[in-house]
Design a protein around this motif. Structure first.
Motif, PDB file in Angstrom:
ATOM      1  N   ALA A  93       1.043  -1.076  -0.171  1.00 21.35           N
ATOM      2  CA  ALA A  93       0.042   0.179   0.173  1.00 21.35           C
ATOM      3  C   ALA A  93       1.046   1.260  -0.160  1.00 21.35           C
ATOM      4  CB  ALA A  93      -0.669   0.293   1.157  1.00 21.35           C
ATOM      5  N   GLY A  98      -5.144   1.525  -4.639  1.00 21.21           N
ATOM      6  CA  GLY A  98      -5.925   0.817  -3.419  1.00 21.21           C
ATOM      7  C   GLY A  98      -6.556   0.495  -4.867  1.00 21.21           C
ATOM      8  N   ASP A  99      -6.614   0.771  -6.521  1.00 13.47           N
ATOM      9  CA  ASP A  99      -7.348  -0.592  -7.446  1.00 13.47           C
ATOM     10  C   ASP A  99      -5.349  -0.659  -7.595  1.00 13.47           C
ATOM     11  OD1 ASP A  99      -6.012   1.974  -8.716  1.00 13.47           O
ATOM     12  OD2 ASP A  99      -7.030   2.465 -10.478  1.00 13.47           O
ATOM     13  N   THR A 115      -7.124  -6.644  -4.941  1.00 14.53           N
ATOM     14  CA  THR A 115      -6.458  -5.410  -5.221  1.00 14.53           C
ATOM     15  C   THR A 115      -6.114  -5.377  -3.996  1.00 14.53           C
ATOM     16  OG1 THR A 115      -8.870  -4.523  -4.136  1.00 14.53           O
ATOM     17  CG2 THR A 115      -8.296  -4.860  -6.548  1.00 14.53           C
ATOM     18  N   ALA A 117      -6.197  -2.465  -2.261  1.00 14.90           N
ATOM     19  CA  ALA A 117      -7.318  -1.737  -1.503  1.00 14.90           C
ATOM     20  C   ALA A 117      -7.793  -3.363  -0.913  1.00 14.90           C
ATOM     21  CB  ALA A 117      -8.478  -1.053  -1.425  1.00 14.90           C
ATOM     22  N   PRO A 121      -7.466  -2.980   3.477  1.00 20.77           N
ATOM     23  CA  PRO A 121      -9.323  -2.549   4.187  1.00 20.77           C
ATOM     24  C   PRO A 121      -8.845  -1.054   5.005  1.00 20.77           C
ATOM     25  CG  PRO A 121     -10.062  -4.707   4.850  1.00 20.77           C
ATOM     26  CD  PRO A 121      -8.004  -4.520   4.154  1.00 20.77           C
TER      27      PRO A 121
END
Ligand code: THU
Length: 130
Positions: A93, A98-99, A115, A117, A121
């Motif tokens: 991250a 996120g995508d 993904t 994200a 989360p």
């Protein structure tokens, strides 16, 4: 492009140093500029000091001066695709939006697409320190 990453991840997995877990992992990532970097897990006798395949690929990317992940592929010799550990999710991250697609795969060919994200989360990011 997934085939290039899969081939690269499978090849680097062979170089994993995993005499303690006997669980070899290979990771390959593509940067926004199109470069491909790879990493494998590297264990040592002080078990917690080992490093994951994803961390190795990210370190190689940074060492080369790149900073933006566009796609990730992780492969292990498990019956089901293995999800990255918590620490690697945070590392992904750091450099991947996120995508960004992350494919988790087995040597036998099973694949699970997710993904960055989905893997992390509610991610902690620098915005919380503003
Ligand atoms: N491992 C990785 O390299 N990546 C993952 O996504 C899951 C786990 C490594 C760490 C350790 O060397 C071995 O697999 C067993 O946990």
């Amino acid at each position: 492009m997934p085939d290039i990453l899969r081939d690269a991840a499978l090849a680097v997995r062979e170089n994993a140093h995993a005499p303690y877990s006997n669980f070899k992992v290979g990771a390959a990532l593509r940067t926004a500029e199109g470069q491909v970097f790879v990493g494998c897990n590297v264990e040592n006798v002080a078990y917690p000091e080992g490093t994951c395949a994803e961390a190795g690929a990210i370190a190689a990317m940074c060492a080369a001066g790149a900073r933006t992940i566009a796609e990730v592929y992780v492969v292990a010799g498990s019956p089901d695709p293995v999800p990255p550990c918590g620490g690697c999710r945070q590392k992904l991250a750091e450099f991947g939006a996120g995508d960004v697609p992350v494919t988790l795969a087995t040597v036998a060919g099973a694949e699970r697409r997710t993904t960055v994200a989905e893997l992390l989360p509610g991610a902690f990011d620098a915005g919380y320190m503003a």
